[in-house]
Design an enzyme around this catalytic site. Sequence first.
Site, PDB file in Angstrom:
ATOM      1  N   ARG A 102      -0.846   9.344 -10.075  1.00 19.23           N
ATOM      2  CA  ARG A 102      -0.878   8.083  -9.309  1.00 19.23           C
ATOM      3  C   ARG A 102      -0.226   6.939 -10.066  1.00 19.23           C
ATOM      4  O   ARG A 102       0.408   6.065  -9.473  1.00 19.23           O
ATOM      5  CB  ARG A 102      -2.331   7.727  -8.945  1.00 19.23           C
ATOM      6  CG  ARG A 102      -2.958   8.667  -7.908  1.00 19.23           C
ATOM      7  CD  ARG A 102      -4.389   8.265  -7.589  1.00 19.23           C
ATOM      8  NE  ARG A 102      -4.464   6.935  -7.019  1.00 19.23           N
ATOM      9  CZ  ARG A 102      -4.296   6.646  -5.720  1.00 19.23           C
ATOM     10  NH1 ARG A 102      -4.063   7.611  -4.868  1.00 19.23           N
ATOM     11  NH2 ARG A 102      -4.385   5.415  -5.293  1.00 19.23           N
ATOM     12  N   ARG A 110       0.206   7.723  -2.490  1.00 21.58           N
ATOM     13  CA  ARG A 110       0.815   8.748  -1.643  1.00 21.58           C
ATOM     14  C   ARG A 110       2.270   9.002  -2.033  1.00 21.58           C
ATOM     15  O   ARG A 110       2.765  10.123  -1.976  1.00 21.58           O
ATOM     16  CB  ARG A 110       0.705   8.343  -0.167  1.00 21.58           C
ATOM     17  CG  ARG A 110      -0.657   8.683   0.433  1.00 21.58           C
ATOM     18  CD  ARG A 110      -0.934   7.911   1.691  1.00 21.58           C
ATOM     19  NE  ARG A 110      -1.318   6.535   1.388  1.00 21.58           N
ATOM     20  CZ  ARG A 110      -1.411   5.573   2.298  1.00 21.58           C
ATOM     21  NH1 ARG A 110      -1.128   5.840   3.554  1.00 21.58           N
ATOM     22  NH2 ARG A 110      -1.786   4.367   1.937  1.00 21.58           N
ATOM     23  N   SER A 131     -10.784  -7.027  -4.696  1.00 18.86           N
ATOM     24  CA  SER A 131     -12.121  -7.063  -5.305  1.00 18.86           C
ATOM     25  C   SER A 131     -12.851  -5.746  -5.067  1.00 18.86           C
ATOM     26  O   SER A 131     -13.877  -5.487  -5.675  1.00 18.86           O
ATOM     27  CB  SER A 131     -12.919  -8.264  -4.760  1.00 18.86           C
ATOM     28  OG  SER A 131     -12.854  -8.300  -3.347  1.00 18.86           O
ATOM     29  N   GLU A 132     -12.304  -4.898  -4.180  1.00 18.36           N
ATOM     30  CA  GLU A 132     -12.903  -3.587  -3.927  1.00 18.36           C
ATOM     31  C   GLU A 132     -12.221  -2.481  -4.734  1.00 18.36           C
ATOM     32  O   GLU A 132     -12.727  -1.361  -4.796  1.00 18.36           O
ATOM     33  CB  GLU A 132     -12.824  -3.248  -2.427  1.00 18.36           C
ATOM     34  CG  GLU A 132     -13.811  -4.025  -1.563  1.00 18.36           C
ATOM     35  CD  GLU A 132     -13.449  -5.498  -1.399  1.00 18.36           C
ATOM     36  OE1 GLU A 132     -12.238  -5.812  -1.282  1.00 18.36           O
ATOM     37  OE2 GLU A 132     -14.363  -6.345  -1.430  1.00 18.36           O
ATOM     38  N   ASN A 133     -11.063  -2.791  -5.330  1.00 21.90           N
ATOM     39  CA  ASN A 133     -10.349  -1.746  -6.081  1.00 21.90           C
ATOM     40  C   ASN A 133     -11.059  -1.326  -7.373  1.00 21.90           C
ATOM     41  O   ASN A 133     -10.695  -0.335  -8.002  1.00 21.90           O
ATOM     42  CB  ASN A 133      -8.900  -2.172  -6.371  1.00 21.90           C
ATOM     43  CG  ASN A 133      -7.985  -2.101  -5.164  1.00 21.90           C
ATOM     44  OD1 ASN A 133      -7.068  -2.909  -5.011  1.00 21.90           O
ATOM     45  ND2 ASN A 133      -8.219  -1.136  -4.266  1.00 21.90           N
ATOM     46  N   HIS A 158       2.298   3.634  -9.144  1.00 19.50           N
ATOM     47  CA  HIS A 158       2.084   2.214  -9.432  1.00 19.50           C
ATOM     48  C   HIS A 158       3.268   1.634 -10.218  1.00 19.50           C
ATOM     49  O   HIS A 158       3.668   0.493  -9.992  1.00 19.50           O
ATOM     50  CB  HIS A 158       0.771   2.019 -10.198  1.00 19.50           C
ATOM     51  CG  HIS A 158      -0.452   2.391  -9.393  1.00 19.50           C
ATOM     52  ND1 HIS A 158      -0.607   1.991  -8.084  1.00 19.50           N
ATOM     53  CD2 HIS A 158      -1.550   3.126  -9.687  1.00 19.50           C
ATOM     54  CE1 HIS A 158      -1.770   2.465  -7.621  1.00 19.50           C
ATOM     55  NE2 HIS A 158      -2.346   3.168  -8.574  1.00 19.50           N
ATOM     56  N   ASP A 211       0.837  -1.207   0.000  1.00 17.20           N
ATOM     57  CA  ASP A 211       0.000   0.000   0.000  1.00 17.20           C
ATOM     58  C   ASP A 211       0.870   1.254   0.000  1.00 17.20           C
ATOM     59  O   ASP A 211       1.987   1.242   0.503  1.00 17.20           O
ATOM     60  CB  ASP A 211      -0.907  -0.032   1.245  1.00 17.20           C
ATOM     61  CG  ASP A 211      -2.105   0.894   1.104  1.00 17.20           C
ATOM     62  OD1 ASP A 211      -2.351   1.405  -0.002  1.00 17.20           O
ATOM     63  OD2 ASP A 211      -2.795   1.115   2.117  1.00 17.20           O
ATOM     64  N   ARG A 242      -4.843  -2.040   8.927  1.00 15.65           N
ATOM     65  CA  ARG A 242      -6.048  -2.838   8.692  1.00 15.65           C
ATOM     66  C   ARG A 242      -5.719  -3.883   7.642  1.00 15.65           C
ATOM     67  O   ARG A 242      -4.706  -3.795   6.948  1.00 15.65           O
ATOM     68  CB  ARG A 242      -7.217  -1.957   8.236  1.00 15.65           C
ATOM     69  CG  ARG A 242      -6.923  -1.098   7.009  1.00 15.65           C
ATOM     70  CD  ARG A 242      -8.159  -0.328   6.511  1.00 15.65           C
ATOM     71  NE  ARG A 242      -7.773   0.639   5.501  1.00 15.65           N
ATOM     72  CZ  ARG A 242      -7.507   1.932   5.747  1.00 15.65           C
ATOM     73  NH1 ARG A 242      -7.589   2.403   6.965  1.00 15.65           N
ATOM     74  NH2 ARG A 242      -7.147   2.739   4.757  1.00 15.65           N
TER      75      ARG A 242
HETATM   76  C1  IPE Z   1      -5.381  -2.826  -0.237  1.00  8.80           C
HETATM   77  O1  IPE Z   1      -5.070  -1.484  -0.360  1.00  8.80           O
HETATM   78  C2  IPE Z   1      -5.370  -3.477  -1.585  1.00  8.80           C
HETATM   79  C3  IPE Z   1      -4.068  -3.624  -2.219  1.00  8.80           C
HETATM   80  C4  IPE Z   1      -2.929  -3.288  -1.694  1.00  8.80           C
HETATM   81  C5  IPE Z   1      -4.111  -4.226  -3.523  1.00  8.80           C
HETATM   82  P1  IPE Z   1      -6.196  -0.366  -0.494  1.00  8.80           P
HETATM   83  O2  IPE Z   1      -5.479   0.926  -0.624  1.00  8.80           O
HETATM   84  O3  IPE Z   1      -7.155  -0.718  -1.575  1.00  8.80           O
HETATM   85  O4  IPE Z   1      -6.960  -0.488   0.898  1.00  8.80           O
HETATM   86  P2  IPE Z   1      -7.851   0.551   1.698  1.00  8.80           P
HETATM   87  O5  IPE Z   1      -8.882   1.065   0.733  1.00  8.80           O
HETATM   88  O6  IPE Z   1      -6.952   1.651   2.155  1.00  8.80           O
HETATM   89  O7  IPE Z   1      -8.431  -0.222   2.844  1.00  8.80           O
HETATM   90  C1  IPE Z   2      -1.502   0.304  -3.386  1.00 10.83           C
HETATM   91  O1  IPE Z   2      -1.330   1.677  -3.426  1.00 10.83           O
HETATM   92  C2  IPE Z   2      -1.750  -0.270  -4.759  1.00 10.83           C
HETATM   93  C3  IPE Z   2      -3.113  -0.751  -4.986  1.00 10.83           C
HETATM   94  C4  IPE Z   2      -4.089  -0.731  -4.113  1.00 10.83           C
HETATM   95  C5  IPE Z   2      -3.375  -1.315  -6.277  1.00 10.83           C
HETATM   96  P1  IPE Z   2      -2.569   2.672  -3.386  1.00 10.83           P
HETATM   97  O2  IPE Z   2      -2.964   2.981  -4.792  1.00 10.83           O
HETATM   98  O3  IPE Z   2      -3.659   2.152  -2.528  1.00 10.83           O
HETATM   99  O4  IPE Z   2      -1.881   3.945  -2.739  1.00 10.83           O
HETATM  100  P2  IPE Z   2      -2.496   4.932  -1.661  1.00 10.83           P
HETATM  101  O5  IPE Z   2      -3.049   4.111  -0.550  1.00 10.83           O
HETATM  102  O6  IPE Z   2      -3.552   5.713  -2.363  1.00 10.83           O
HETATM  103  O7  IPE Z   2      -1.341   5.777  -1.246  1.00 10.83           O
HETATM  104 MG    MG Z   3      -4.103   2.358  -0.556  1.00 16.36          MG
END
Ligand code: IPE
Ligand code: IPE
Ligand code: MG
Length: 225
Positions: A26, A17, A59-61, A30, A13, A179
């Site tokens: 963003r 950011r 599955s929530e992304n 990645h 994660d 979490r």
């Molecule tokens: C969890 O990260 C999923 C992955 C790292 C693929 P998220 O960024 O989606 O989780 P939340 O929304 O902060 O809980």
């Molecule tokens: C984790 O980074 C990658 C995925 C969930 C695919 P995020 O995209 O969730 O990055 P933040 O949490 O917004 O910084």
């Molecule tokens: Mg994230």
Amino acid sequence: MTQGARHVAIIMDGNGRWAKKRLLPRVAGHKAGVEAVRTIVRAAGDMGLEALTLYAFSSENWKRPEEEVSDLMGLMKRFILSDLDEFAANDVKLKVIGNWRALAPDVVAMIDNALERTSGNKRTTLAVALNYGAQDELVRAASAAAAAGAITAEAIEAHLDTADMPPLDLLIRTSGEVRLSNFLLWQSAYAELYFTDKLWPDFAPADLQAALDQFARRERRYGGL
Ligand code: IPE
Ligand code: IPE
Ligand code: MG
């Protein structure tokens, strides 16, 4: 003293950011995240891990903007294609967990090909969680267990996406969030948890080593004494 970890999972994660801090889009975060994946997969093999499970797309992304979802899918495809040789060189066997067969047909075909091409590799199993949600996995596992006769803990476990992997020892989450975000809920029942403020693109082999060192100092009791 705890035995060395066999199976480590990471909630990668903080890509967004990381990019924001640099005033970048963003997708740049990645891309940097994919570089971190490459380095960490290699390091995991060198550190003797049997299995590494990485949360790549939940599955929530799908709730994210269409453009970001398509950037993530594109990066995923490129990663798997461009790293097939690297997997061969490092003896990495690819595995994909989650409801990945519901992804676009070209992605499914590419994954099928990569699974087949790496199926003989032995040193490390790299399980990529794609379109993965632990609740979805549990519903699928419980349904399969029921269809096979009885819903017992053993039967559910035998039908999890991770059924052929060693038990989960250590679950790491980067970026300071504390979490599980629907990741490996069953498997983390007795896993050790490790949270770091490092953003995923900044997570280096030394950080994995620090987590493993801390794991080695933990006392696991599994409810006993
Ligand atoms: C969890 O990260 C999923 C992955 C790292 C693929 P998220 O960024 O989606 O989780 P939340 O929304 O902060 O809980
Ligand atoms: C984790 O980074 C990658 C995925 C969930 C695919 P995020 O995209 O969730 O990055 P933040 O949490 O917004 O910084
Ligand atoms: Mg994230």
